[in-house]
Design an enzyme around this catalytic site. Sequence first.
Site, PDB file in Angstrom:
ATOM      1  CG  HIS A 103     -19.592  -3.509  -2.403  1.00 29.00           C
ATOM      2  ND1 HIS A 103     -20.612  -3.897  -3.228  1.00 29.00           N
ATOM      3  CD2 HIS A 103     -20.156  -2.778  -1.418  1.00 29.00           C
ATOM      4  CE1 HIS A 103     -21.758  -3.409  -2.764  1.00 29.00           C
ATOM      5  NE2 HIS A 103     -21.502  -2.730  -1.671  1.00 29.00           N
ATOM      6  CG  LEU A 138     -20.107   2.754   2.946  1.00 27.65           C
ATOM      7  CD1 LEU A 138     -18.919   2.090   3.639  1.00 27.65           C
ATOM      8  CD2 LEU A 138     -21.388   2.561   3.747  1.00 27.65           C
ATOM      9  CG  ASP A 139     -19.415   0.274  -0.082  1.00 29.94           C
ATOM     10  OD1 ASP A 139     -18.314  -0.176   0.276  1.00 29.94           O
ATOM     11  OD2 ASP A 139     -20.501  -0.128   0.369  1.00 29.94           O
ATOM     12  CD  GLU A 140     -19.904   7.743  -2.831  1.00 28.50           C
ATOM     13  OE1 GLU A 140     -19.207   8.741  -3.141  1.00 28.50           O
ATOM     14  OE2 GLU A 140     -21.063   7.833  -2.390  1.00 28.50           O
TER      15      GLU A 140
END
Length: 339
Positions: free
Chosen positions: A247, A282-284
């Site tokens: 990310h 998402l993105d966790e």
Amino acid sequence: MLLFRRALSSSSSKLPSASCLLRVPGDVVRPRPSNSCGVTSTSSSSNAGGSGRKLGIHVLRCPDAVGIVAKISECIASHGGNIHDVDVFVPEDKRIFYSRSEFVFDPANWARETMDTDFFNISKLFNADVSIVRVPDVDPKFKIAVLASKQDHCLVDILHGWHDGRLPVQIKCVISNHERAPKTHLVNFLERDGIPYHCLKTTSENKREEEILSLVEGTDFLVLARYMQVLSARFLKRYGKDVINIHHGLLPSFKGINPSRQAYNAGVKLIGATSHFVTEPLDEGPIIEQMVERVSHRDSLRSFVQKSEELEKQCLVKAIKSYCELRVLPDELKKTVVF
């Protein structure tokens, strides 16, 4: 390989009384009968191959108890092995034991199959839910597939890391949702080394996940090298193994489109990159690696982006390397222990 995703079924308060399976590249499960070899066995194997000393790595996660390190040390020493490095961690708020050991041994005195049996017996003795042993010079390299979109910087760095031997992986294929022009550096690299390139253009209605699943069959884990498509929960469940993402920022800040421009416009003084496991939110997913670099008012948007991309490359390669070296262990569902 199953490091993080195996932990999804584990309780954060109590580890299950699992069968303590040993997992190796290719997701081969090799249970060992408890009576085949004691953990303190001193017998050598007559069919062990090789004469030079080899490096071995063992990781363990189990309920904390007295004598775990002693048993691991005794097991290695009983076969003439020597521990070169050991890391141990027990959280303050829960009695869970994490360890990673590096040791050298002579295959003539400790056959690979016997080693699996011995460490399986240790995992069973301490009710471990993660027990993995690996001999990098002997075991198959981790087989991966790399997914990327338009930007090449992370993908190219992975390819160079593989080619230079910095990454102990075998790249099965590269998958992208964008075409690459012929005779470019990337295409020439892939063709020269015989790495298949698959272009699967996506739409909002069709993410081509069935085709991707077919292409990545037999891999040990996936790497998203700036792949700008969201993998569905159904895909993650059917694949069933770990997926590592990069990310472009320090999560949870600056999500969404153009995070570098967002950060630049916000006047941040530190930029970063985060490599993490992919989960349905998402993105966790649990963080594997983060890196930062200082920026200032003197940076243009171009220099800002260049610094950001350099961090992304370094962060992703380090996360892959740490994962392959068995340095990453799940700690509950949102955290990791990284030795």
